[in-house]
Design a protein around this motif. Structure first.
Motif, PDB file in Angstrom:
ATOM      1  N   UNK A   1       0.771  -1.210   0.152  1.00  0.00           N
ATOM      2  CA  UNK A   1      -0.108   0.001   0.000  1.00  0.00           C
ATOM      3  C   UNK A   1       0.608   1.141  -0.046  1.00  0.00           C
ATOM      4  N   UNK A   2       0.477   2.336  -0.517  1.00  0.00           N
ATOM      5  CA  UNK A   2       1.222   3.458  -0.508  1.00  0.00           C
ATOM      6  C   UNK A   2       0.919   4.103   1.084  1.00  0.00           C
ATOM      7  N   UNK A   3       1.941   4.608   1.396  1.00  0.00           N
ATOM      8  CA  UNK A   3       2.007   5.084   2.836  1.00  0.00           C
ATOM      9  C   UNK A   3       2.090   6.492   3.258  1.00  0.00           C
ATOM     10  N   UNK A   4       0.846   7.109   3.395  1.00  0.00           N
ATOM     11  CA  UNK A   4       0.401   8.310   3.589  1.00  0.00           C
ATOM     12  C   UNK A   4       1.261   8.954   4.671  1.00  0.00           C
ATOM     13  N   UNK A   5       1.543   8.375   5.667  1.00  0.00           N
ATOM     14  CA  UNK A   5       2.143   8.939   6.981  1.00  0.00           C
ATOM     15  C   UNK A   5       3.776   9.196   6.646  1.00  0.00           C
ATOM     16  N   UNK A   6       4.262   8.611   5.545  1.00  0.00           N
ATOM     17  CA  UNK A   6       5.635   8.833   5.379  1.00  0.00           C
ATOM     18  C   UNK A   6       5.940   9.987   4.986  1.00  0.00           C
ATOM     19  N   UNK A   7       6.821  10.927   5.289  1.00  0.00           N
ATOM     20  CA  UNK A   7       7.139  12.293   4.838  1.00  0.00           C
ATOM     21  C   UNK A   7       7.356  12.310   3.346  1.00  0.00           C
ATOM     22  N   UNK A   8       7.807  11.184   2.813  1.00  0.00           N
ATOM     23  CA  UNK A   8       8.190  11.395   1.163  1.00  0.00           C
ATOM     24  C   UNK A   8       6.978  11.131   0.492  1.00  0.00           C
ATOM     25  N   UNK A   9       5.801  10.957   0.953  1.00  0.00           N
ATOM     26  CA  UNK A   9       4.492  11.071   0.296  1.00  0.00           C
ATOM     27  C   UNK A   9       3.966  12.428  -0.142  1.00  0.00           C
ATOM     28  N   UNK A  10       4.215  12.574  -1.344  1.00  0.00           N
ATOM     29  CA  UNK A  10       3.938  14.158  -1.754  1.00  0.00           C
ATOM     30  C   UNK A  10       3.049  13.914  -3.105  1.00  0.00           C
ATOM     31  N   UNK A  11       2.287  13.111  -3.240  1.00  0.00           N
ATOM     32  CA  UNK A  11       1.306  12.758  -4.295  1.00  0.00           C
ATOM     33  C   UNK A  11       0.107  13.256  -4.586  1.00  0.00           C
ATOM     34  N   UNK A  12      -0.640  12.312  -4.744  1.00  0.00           N
ATOM     35  CA  UNK A  12      -2.075  13.113  -4.911  1.00  0.00           C
ATOM     36  C   UNK A  12      -2.816  13.562  -3.565  1.00  0.00           C
ATOM     37  N   UNK A  13      -4.062  14.330  -3.979  1.00  0.00           N
ATOM     38  CA  UNK A  13      -4.360  15.467  -2.687  1.00  0.00           C
ATOM     39  C   UNK A  13      -5.237  14.051  -1.713  1.00  0.00           C
ATOM     40  N   UNK A  14      -4.457  13.705  -0.627  1.00  0.00           N
ATOM     41  CA  UNK A  14      -5.371  12.768   0.336  1.00  0.00           C
ATOM     42  C   UNK A  14      -4.459  12.934   1.456  1.00  0.00           C
ATOM     43  N   UNK A  15      -5.080  13.097   2.558  1.00  0.00           N
ATOM     44  CA  UNK A  15      -4.474  13.413   3.992  1.00  0.00           C
ATOM     45  C   UNK A  15      -3.968  12.011   4.811  1.00  0.00           C
ATOM     46  N   UNK A  16      -2.913  11.947   5.446  1.00  0.00           N
ATOM     47  CA  UNK A  16      -2.572  10.963   6.351  1.00  0.00           C
ATOM     48  C   UNK A  16      -3.615  11.096   7.404  1.00  0.00           C
ATOM     49  N   UNK A  17      -4.574  10.083   7.724  1.00  0.00           N
ATOM     50  CA  UNK A  17      -5.360  10.326   8.509  1.00  0.00           C
ATOM     51  C   UNK A  17      -4.915  10.370  10.112  1.00  0.00           C
ATOM     52  N   UNK A  18      -5.676  11.344  10.882  1.00  0.00           N
ATOM     53  CA  UNK A  18      -5.192  11.387  12.339  1.00  0.00           C
ATOM     54  C   UNK A  18      -5.584  10.019  12.759  1.00  0.00           C
ATOM     55  N   UNK A  19      -4.827   9.632  13.792  1.00  0.00           N
ATOM     56  CA  UNK A  19      -5.347   8.221  14.592  1.00  0.00           C
ATOM     57  C   UNK A  19      -6.531   8.157  14.949  1.00  0.00           C
ATOM     58  N   UNK A  20      -6.982   9.248  15.632  1.00  0.00           N
ATOM     59  CA  UNK A  20      -8.293   9.246  16.353  1.00  0.00           C
ATOM     60  C   UNK A  20      -9.376   9.216  15.442  1.00  0.00           C
ATOM     61  N   UNK A  21      -9.114   9.745  14.128  1.00  0.00           N
ATOM     62  CA  UNK A  21     -10.170   9.683  13.395  1.00  0.00           C
ATOM     63  C   UNK A  21     -10.154   8.478  12.476  1.00  0.00           C
ATOM     64  N   UNK A  22      -9.087   7.605  12.292  1.00  0.00           N
ATOM     65  CA  UNK A  22      -9.043   6.277  12.087  1.00  0.00           C
ATOM     66  C   UNK A  22     -10.003   5.402  13.075  1.00  0.00           C
ATOM     67  N   UNK A  23      -9.720   5.679  14.198  1.00  0.00           N
ATOM     68  CA  UNK A  23     -10.465   5.077  15.233  1.00  0.00           C
ATOM     69  C   UNK A  23     -11.933   5.174  15.037  1.00  0.00           C
ATOM     70  N   UNK A  24     -12.357   6.554  14.780  1.00  0.00           N
ATOM     71  CA  UNK A  24     -13.819   6.831  14.652  1.00  0.00           C
ATOM     72  C   UNK A  24     -14.423   6.044  13.348  1.00  0.00           C
ATOM     73  N   UNK A  25     -13.495   5.945  12.365  1.00  0.00           N
ATOM     74  CA  UNK A  25     -13.750   5.246  11.346  1.00  0.00           C
ATOM     75  C   UNK A  25     -14.246   3.821  11.338  1.00  0.00           C
ATOM     76  N   UNK A  26     -13.398   3.290  12.508  1.00  0.00           N
ATOM     77  CA  UNK A  26     -13.586   1.725  12.840  1.00  0.00           C
ATOM     78  C   UNK A  26     -14.751   1.544  13.508  1.00  0.00           C
ATOM     79  N   UNK A  27     -15.067   2.738  14.441  1.00  0.00           N
ATOM     80  CA  UNK A  27     -16.160   2.642  15.252  1.00  0.00           C
ATOM     81  C   UNK A  27     -17.684   2.845  14.492  1.00  0.00           C
ATOM     82  N   UNK A  28     -17.365   3.502  13.263  1.00  0.00           N
ATOM     83  CA  UNK A  28     -18.559   3.937  12.556  1.00  0.00           C
ATOM     84  C   UNK A  28     -18.672   2.440  11.552  1.00  0.00           C
TER      85      UNK A  28
END
Ligand SMILES: Cc1ncc(COP(=O)(O)O)c(C=O)c1O
Length: 481
Positions: free
Chosen positions: A78-105
């Motif tokens: 997978x492409x790793x958005x949290x890596x500082x060398x990620x400079x590609x298309x427009x998508x955010x590395x998600x905040x961990x708390x938001x990823x937990x919210x996604x799991x809960x949802x």
């Protein structure tokens, strides 16, 4: 595992959940610290298919049935958005708390089409929408909803534009006129797609020329409108890009807003990427005039660290949020004509079943506050401007235009007679195969340019310096070979 008892076992979930969270935490740590030195490990699609088969086979014979092992395999491709060398298309590395919210949802899986299928989710969505509308400077009465992506959001807003401005009732009688909108030549392709989906054909999108910085030349609006009308088109709207996808530059929203007011046209702002500027104290002026829009689309997943898809569609006048799709669905609600039921979201969105999108945004706001949005947008825009400065000073690089957001377009232009399009294409290909940086490319003024989106607050000036060095190393190699 016995169905349903063992498959739904809370004990198994507890154990698997702990292992998966441990895996995710390690992935994040290794990416941010660059212990994992690659952003991407590229392969070809056929090899990727073979690997999937291997993962599947391994999992089926593994008695532990450990999903974290499966995910660990998948993570390698997978492409790793949290890596500082990620400079590609427009998508955010998600905040961990938001990823937990996604799991809960995802666990709750509330359908959200009607109020009782998403009581908390529906109210949370209204909270998020109202607070965003206020942030954008809209009146108290402004309203909207969340939907799945900017592409669908723009289509939904433009359907409302048609309902509000087109002659006749297209919703009932179908399309029988040549309807069109005006938009800059740099707009995202989904605006063109929306017009075609609405049955307007290629003629339905009239391109307004752009200036040197790739923003709409507002001075050309009048002539473009008159020419389109003379050709028999019923122009109903102007779409401003805030910002444009390729170059990240912002159309003059005040100018377009005034033009629309003068001509009675619907003003839609595609702010999928850059409307998030409203959260930055330093950069909010990038979207000056946003409040003049009749409708705005903004993605939380592009600049605001929210897992995709999370898009807001806002209308200055509440009635357009409510009236867009007037349809009967007796099994969902009693009276479809009772339009102001904000709490039955399927009346308002294209979707029927809808995920609890707002929970991800709400969690960020409730736990970290708007401040974290301000910090992210400000940091990313500032980084882009520093990167732009480095490129401007480098004699062997050319900047397409000064960065206005977190998007920077440039190309490698070493001395000598070179095919610069080929060279820059090769540079990108090589970077993709080495995998330490991920950047993309675009075509501007008929030329190939390298394109970066600074998405990660951990990307520092030293990364940009390394990227520039790497491009020189790779680019110079192209001629040696
Ligand atoms: C200006 C603009 N509009 C719309 C979109 C489409 O948004 P989504 O990818 O959320 O569908 C993009 C995506 O890059 C964009 O940059």
């Amino acid at each position: 595992m016995k169905f349903p008892e063992e498959v739904f076992s809370s004990q198994r979930f507890r154990e698997q959940g702990a292992a998966v969270i441990e895996l995710i935490a390690n992935c994040m740590e290794d990416s941010i610290s660059e212990k994992q030195n690659k952003v991407i490990e590229m392969t070809d699609p056929e090899s990727a298919m073979r690997e999937v088969q291997q993962w599947f086979n391994r999992c089926t014979v593994d008695d532990s049935k450990d999903v974290s092992k499966l995910f660990a395999d998948i993570y390698q491709r997978t492409i790793r958005l949290h890596h500082p060398g990620y400079l590609g298309h427009q998508i955010s590395p998600p905040l961990p708390d938001a990823a937990l919210a996604a799991l809960f949802s995802d666990f709750l899986n509330n359908g959200m089409g009607v109020f009782e299928m998403g009581i908390a989710g529906t109210a949370i969505e209204r909270f998020v929408v109202k607070s965003l509308a206020k942030k954008m400077g809209f009146p108290e009465s402004a309203d909207g909803f969340l939907t799945s992506g900017g592409t669908l959001g723009n289509l939904t807003a433009l359907l409302a534009a048609r309902r509000a401005k087109a002659v006749g009732d297209v919703w009932e009688s179908g399309v029988n006129r040549k309807t069109a909108l005006l938009v800059s030549a740099q707009a995202h392709y989904c605006v063109d797609r929306s017009a075609r989906v609405m049955g307007w054909g290629a003629e339905g999108v009239v391109k307004v020329p752009v200036k040197e910085d790739f923003t709409m030349d507002v001075e050309q609006l009048e002539l473009t409108l008159q020419t389109a009308r003379a050709e028999g088109l019923e122009v109903i709207a102007v779409v401003g890009s805030a910002c444009s996808t390729a170059t990240g530059t912002f159309d003059d929203l005040e100018g377009i807003g005034a033009f629309c007011q003068q001509h009675g046209l619907w003003f839609h702002v595609d702010g999928a990427h850059g409307a998030a500027s409203v959260y930055s104290k330093q950069y909010a002026d990038r979207v000056k005039g946003l409040h003049l829009a009749d409708s705005v689309v903004m993605d939380f997943h592009k600049l605001l660290m929210t897992p995709a898809l999370a898009t807001a569609v806002l209308f200055k006048e509440e009635k357009w949020a409510a009236k867009n799709f007037a349809q009967k669905a007796e099994y969902l609600w009693d009276d479809a004509n009772h339009v102001d039921d904000w709490h039955d979201l399927a009346k308002r969105t294209f979707e029927c079943t809808k995920s609890m999108i707002a929970l991800k945004v709400f969690t960020i706001l409730a736990v970290h506050g708007e401040r974290v949005f301000d910090e992210n947008v400000t940091t990313l825009y500032r980084s882009a401007s520093e990167f732009g400065g480095l490129l401007e000073r480098a004699e062997d690089f050319e900047l397409a235009t000064l960065p206005q957001s977190n998007i920077v377009c440039f190309r490698f232009t070493p001395k000598g007679e070179h095919d610069l399009d080929l060279l820059n294409r090769k540079v990108r290909e090589e970077l993709l195969s080495t995998g330490e940086f991920y950047i993309v490319q675009t075509t501007l003024r008929g030329q190939v340019w390298l394109r970066t989106t600074i998405a990660n607050p951990f990307t520092k000036i030293s990364h940009f310096e390394n990227l520039i060095d790497e491009i020189r190393r790779v680019g110079n190699g192209v001629f040696v070979d």
